[in-house]
Write a protein that holds these residues in place. Sequence first.
Motif, PDB file in Angstrom:
ATOM      1  N   TYR A  31       0.852  -1.193   0.000  1.00  0.00           N
ATOM      2  CA  TYR A  31       0.000   0.000   0.000  1.00  0.00           C
ATOM      3  C   TYR A  31       0.885   1.240   0.000  1.00  0.00           C
ATOM      4  O   TYR A  31       1.884   1.301   0.717  1.00  0.00           O
ATOM      5  CB  TYR A  31      -0.906   0.025   1.240  1.00  0.00           C
ATOM      6  N   ARG A  32       0.517   2.235  -0.782  1.00  0.00           N
ATOM      7  CA  ARG A  32       1.243   3.500  -0.836  1.00  0.00           C
ATOM      8  C   ARG A  32       0.758   4.398   0.295  1.00  0.00           C
ATOM      9  O   ARG A  32      -0.039   5.318   0.096  1.00  0.00           O
ATOM     10  CB  ARG A  32       1.038   4.165  -2.192  1.00  0.00           C
ATOM     11  N   ASP A  37      -2.950   5.660   0.793  1.00  0.00           N
ATOM     12  CA  ASP A  37      -3.488   4.342   0.443  1.00  0.00           C
ATOM     13  C   ASP A  37      -3.231   3.377   1.597  1.00  0.00           C
ATOM     14  O   ASP A  37      -2.080   3.025   1.883  1.00  0.00           O
ATOM     15  CB  ASP A  37      -2.817   3.841  -0.837  1.00  0.00           C
TER      16      ASP A  37
END
Length: 421
Positions: A31-32, A37
């Motif tokens: 996940y960024r 995110d």
Amino acid sequence: MAVVILQHAPAQAPSAVGAALAAARLDIRVYRAGEGDLPEDLTGVDAVVVTGGAARIRSGGSAPARDAELELLRGALTREVPVLGLGLGAQLLAVAAGGAVVHRSGSGSAPGQAGRSAVRTAPASGSDPLFAGVAAELPAARWGDDGTVELPAGALVLASDDHHRVHAFRIGASAWGLHYPLEADAEAEAAAETEAAVDGPAGSALERWWGPLPARFAELVAGRAEHTATRAFFTRRADAWEERFAYQTPAYEAAVARMGLRRGQSAVDLGCGTGRAMPALRAHVGAEGTVLGFDLTHAMLTAAVRIGRATTGGLLLADCARLPLRPASVHGIFAAGLLDHLPRPRTALREWARVSAPGGTLLLFHPAGRAERAARHGRPLSPDDPLAEPNLRPVLDATGWRLTTYDDAEQHFLARAVLAR
């Protein structure tokens, strides 16, 4: 088994950790986090890795994305989901646990010049699952002002250097933070190696130190996956557990009465949850007896304390297959809804035989019969059910127990065994 990696810069994924997790055949989900995110929750998550990045973290202030990430980490800490924080990720972990990060000067968003310092392990590292056996002193890359971590109460320092009293740490039994920038980008690592050229490249020295840790973390995640899932399931339900199932208390009392305990004896409630059986156990062994409740989930024991169960006996956090008890020290073992959910029931039964005194009693119980529970879950009663008498009896025999009572009624399941030796 799924591992969530929270990434704060596209070029800074923890390649060594990622490779170790992949080698352990763990499902990796990236996940960024730096872009907001994040996973919705920790359902089905067996571990969290939080990587570094260029932005500083400060203990004060508020940013929606950062606040959401801290809340996710607090959830992982509460549920004892294994966490590994690297660089900035270690700072986030410390703040999520109630610690702080202090910067020496300025308020810029990026760390300063890279360099190297000697990192020395602390005495607590010798018994740590990840750090045991690593070199006592090795060089590691550092940034100019990458912040000073102030740990919350109870956390352990695992390594320090001249610039950071806290260079590596552990929070609880399942969360580690490593302040040095393991996932540093190529430019910063090159700067660190240039400064350290006289003594040899910092990257290779760091690799020798860091080398075994990714594989150890992956092994720990895989080995604890079943416990992690159990804790995650029960932590979410702990606060409402007693109120939801309080009506079952009379059935627990009736089951304990069939154990045949006497005053002055010792009795344990394994997988005790909120300790519903403990008052009945105390009533049978009396004030001069001993009552202990063991559970794997801290939140359940906290709930048990809140409703007063600690007044009826001791409450301990432990794996029921590795009990902190002396051999032959227990006269009665009560286990409700436990044996058929254990990954290795024979191992557990042998452990229960080890701690039981000659003639000790084991009572396996559930406040609903096998057929009723199968119907509740919309499935037929399976002949492979480990609690079916043809399956249960030989397992008990093989682990030192002799089945004396088997009562699978509509409104309860009860199997009583005594130690054969």
